[in-house]
Design a protein around this motif. Structure first.
Motif, PDB file in Angstrom:
ATOM      1  N   LYS A  58       1.645  20.167 -32.952  1.00  0.00           N
ATOM      2  CA  LYS A  58       0.814  20.283 -31.482  1.00  0.00           C
ATOM      3  C   LYS A  58       0.038  21.463 -31.395  1.00  0.00           C
ATOM      4  O   LYS A  58       0.215  22.632 -32.037  1.00  0.00           O
ATOM      5  CB  LYS A  58       1.976  20.297 -30.551  1.00  0.00           C
ATOM      6  CG  LYS A  58       2.750  18.746 -30.422  1.00  0.00           C
ATOM      7  CD  LYS A  58       3.839  19.053 -29.371  1.00  0.00           C
ATOM      8  CE  LYS A  58       4.641  17.647 -29.367  1.00  0.00           C
ATOM      9  NZ  LYS A  58       3.714  16.852 -28.550  1.00  0.00           N
ATOM     10  N   ASP A  65      -1.141  24.754 -28.934  1.00  0.00           N
ATOM     11  CA  ASP A  65      -1.091  25.545 -27.741  1.00  0.00           C
ATOM     12  C   ASP A  65      -1.973  26.350 -27.337  1.00  0.00           C
ATOM     13  O   ASP A  65      -2.315  27.453 -28.107  1.00  0.00           O
ATOM     14  CB  ASP A  65       0.592  26.352 -28.174  1.00  0.00           C
ATOM     15  CG  ASP A  65       0.817  27.254 -27.079  1.00  0.00           C
ATOM     16  OD1 ASP A  65       0.770  27.043 -25.739  1.00  0.00           O
ATOM     17  OD2 ASP A  65       1.436  28.441 -27.327  1.00  0.00           O
ATOM     18  N   TYR A  93      -4.664  17.436 -31.561  1.00  0.00           N
ATOM     19  CA  TYR A  93      -3.597  17.721 -32.668  1.00  0.00           C
ATOM     20  C   TYR A  93      -4.302  18.408 -33.629  1.00  0.00           C
ATOM     21  O   TYR A  93      -5.624  18.227 -34.154  1.00  0.00           O
ATOM     22  CB  TYR A  93      -2.740  16.631 -33.293  1.00  0.00           C
ATOM     23  CG  TYR A  93      -1.867  15.866 -32.345  1.00  0.00           C
ATOM     24  CD1 TYR A  93      -0.374  16.554 -31.635  1.00  0.00           C
ATOM     25  CD2 TYR A  93      -2.000  14.634 -31.800  1.00  0.00           C
ATOM     26  CE1 TYR A  93       0.485  15.869 -30.829  1.00  0.00           C
ATOM     27  CE2 TYR A  93      -1.352  13.923 -30.736  1.00  0.00           C
ATOM     28  CZ  TYR A  93      -0.119  14.613 -30.384  1.00  0.00           C
ATOM     29  OH  TYR A  93       0.629  14.001 -29.481  1.00  0.00           O
ATOM     30  N   GLU A 148       2.234  11.087 -25.273  1.00  0.00           N
ATOM     31  CA  GLU A 148       2.257  11.712 -26.445  1.00  0.00           C
ATOM     32  C   GLU A 148       2.885  11.239 -27.564  1.00  0.00           C
ATOM     33  O   GLU A 148       3.690  10.262 -27.439  1.00  0.00           O
ATOM     34  CB  GLU A 148       2.994  13.197 -25.934  1.00  0.00           C
ATOM     35  CG  GLU A 148       2.409  14.085 -24.767  1.00  0.00           C
ATOM     36  CD  GLU A 148       3.475  15.134 -24.625  1.00  0.00           C
ATOM     37  OE1 GLU A 148       3.254  15.789 -23.547  1.00  0.00           O
ATOM     38  OE2 GLU A 148       4.371  15.446 -25.342  1.00  0.00           O
ATOM     39  N   GLU A 177      -3.906  13.123 -26.524  1.00  0.00           N
ATOM     40  CA  GLU A 177      -3.526  14.515 -27.084  1.00  0.00           C
ATOM     41  C   GLU A 177      -4.106  14.962 -28.149  1.00  0.00           C
ATOM     42  O   GLU A 177      -4.601  14.124 -29.160  1.00  0.00           O
ATOM     43  CB  GLU A 177      -2.363  14.754 -27.149  1.00  0.00           C
ATOM     44  CG  GLU A 177      -1.690  16.713 -27.191  1.00  0.00           C
ATOM     45  CD  GLU A 177      -0.198  16.759 -26.879  1.00  0.00           C
ATOM     46  OE1 GLU A 177       0.023  17.859 -27.327  1.00  0.00           O
ATOM     47  OE2 GLU A 177       0.423  15.860 -26.555  1.00  0.00           O
ATOM     48  N   LYS A 193      -1.527  22.873 -24.962  1.00  0.00           N
ATOM     49  CA  LYS A 193      -1.883  21.478 -25.158  1.00  0.00           C
ATOM     50  C   LYS A 193      -3.326  21.100 -24.569  1.00  0.00           C
ATOM     51  O   LYS A 193      -3.829  21.600 -23.786  1.00  0.00           O
ATOM     52  CB  LYS A 193      -0.877  20.674 -24.307  1.00  0.00           C
ATOM     53  CG  LYS A 193       0.522  20.647 -24.636  1.00  0.00           C
ATOM     54  CD  LYS A 193       1.344  19.671 -24.216  1.00  0.00           C
ATOM     55  CE  LYS A 193       2.793  19.444 -24.676  1.00  0.00           C
ATOM     56  NZ  LYS A 193       3.367  18.428 -24.002  1.00  0.00           N
ATOM     57  N   HIS A 227      -6.401  17.650 -24.352  1.00  0.00           N
ATOM     58  CA  HIS A 227      -6.577  16.498 -24.417  1.00  0.00           C
ATOM     59  C   HIS A 227      -7.999  15.933 -24.454  1.00  0.00           C
ATOM     60  O   HIS A 227      -8.814  16.776 -24.084  1.00  0.00           O
ATOM     61  CB  HIS A 227      -5.938  15.844 -23.221  1.00  0.00           C
ATOM     62  CG  HIS A 227      -4.350  16.070 -23.016  1.00  0.00           C
ATOM     63  ND1 HIS A 227      -3.713  17.237 -22.525  1.00  0.00           N
ATOM     64  CD2 HIS A 227      -3.360  15.442 -23.392  1.00  0.00           C
ATOM     65  CE1 HIS A 227      -2.536  17.259 -22.354  1.00  0.00           C
ATOM     66  NE2 HIS A 227      -2.030  16.027 -23.009  1.00  0.00           N
TER      67      HIS A 227
END
Length: 300
Positions: free
Chosen positions: A255, A257, A167, A296, A165, A259, A261
């Motif tokens: 995190k 929004d 960030y 995650e 992920e 998500k 990757h």
């Protein structure tokens, strides 16, 4: 022409130095010069040129023949391994191309797992940028590489290894630290720091799908430098999971929004031409990390 001569030419290409190539193959510099001259006489073409300004460099025909030598040596390696397997031995050399973050996280685990069962298999690491690794795969300088696919090297055969992920990273006293989830609009006007090595494309894709033009202040190659600059308050980082496993003091994650990757893949130029040892490396890596395709971090 024999296998040893081809290995010598490849070693000269790697080192760009007759003396260094000779030392690695236990040959004196005069012996190397004589061997190269004899091979050039046999072939009737000049393979390698030397001068004070440019040092050792290959001619155009030399570069083309070098490519054939590398390919032939790959088949010699496969023959050796087939013979070893028939005798009940497991041996071989795996040349691995890795970018630094992948090198530190994946490679020790993979090599350790293989070495327990097959201690005779040797590994050599070639660190570089993801672009350099792709070029080395295509030129057969490495047997297998860890890359972030971009769609520009479709001729490579790849295997998804790890899905991580993306960030946001900021100082704990930054106003955005109060939000549990960060949207692209929250970053409008914020000075952003992006780690270039395989992370910039997915980050830019995230902003693009959100319809936001980011204000990128720094694009860096080293993830630790990125984290340290965030710690000094020089901007906000947008970084991948693996690069945030050892956060500096007073730096936190949030995190995104939606998500987002990035994928890390194993890659080879040809699976059919890959040696037994290389195929073992791929199988072992995929087995070790098969559960990490959608992992995650647990954020506090």
């Amino acid at each position: 022409m024999n296998r040893g001569l081809m290995q010598l030419i490849v070693k000269i290409s790697d080192t760009r130095n007759f003396t260094k190539a000779g030392k690695e193959l236990y040959m004196t510099q005069p012996a190397v010069s004589r061997a190269v001259a004899a091979l050039e006489a046999e072939l009737g073409v000049k393979l390698i040129a030397r001068d004070r300004r440019y040092g050792v460099h290959f001619t155009d025909i030399g570069e083309r023949i070098l490519g054939f030598f590398k390919e032939i040596l790959t088949y010699f390696e496969r023959i050796d391994q087939e013979i070893a397997r028939e005798k009940g031995l497991d041996t071989g050399i795996v040349r691995i191309g890795v970018f630094p973050l992948a090198s530190s996280y994946f490679i020790p685990k993979i090599i350790s797992s293989i070495a327990e069962k097959y201690p005779k298999i040797e590994f050599t690491l070639h660190e570089g940028t993801i672009a350099e690794i792709k070029e080395r795969l295509e030129s057969r300088e490495v047997d297998v590489g860890l890359i972030v696919p971009s769609g520009h090297h479709d001729e490579l055969i790849t295997f998804p290894l790890y899905r991580e992920e993306i960030y946001m990273v900021c100082k704990e006293n930054h106003p955005l630290a109060a939000k549990s989830v960060i949207q692209a609009g929250d970053l409008m006007g914020q000075p952003l720091i992006i780690c270039k090595s395989g992370c910039k494309p997915p980050v830019m894709d995230w902003f693009e799908q959100s319809g936001i033009q980011p204000q990128i202040k720094y694009v860096l190659n080293n993830y630790m430098t990125t984290l340290n600059m965030v710690q000094e308050g020089l901007g906000i980082g947008i970084m991948s999971e693996l690069s945030t496993m050892n956060l500096p003091t007073n730096v936190i994650l949030r995190k995104l929004d939606p998500k987002w990757h990035r994928e890390i893949h194993l890659a080879v130029s040809s699976l059919k031409d890959s040696s037994i040892a290389v195929q073992l490396f791929i199988r072992t890596a995929l087995q070790l990390f098969e559960s990490r395709s959608g992992s995650e971090l647990n954020l506090q």
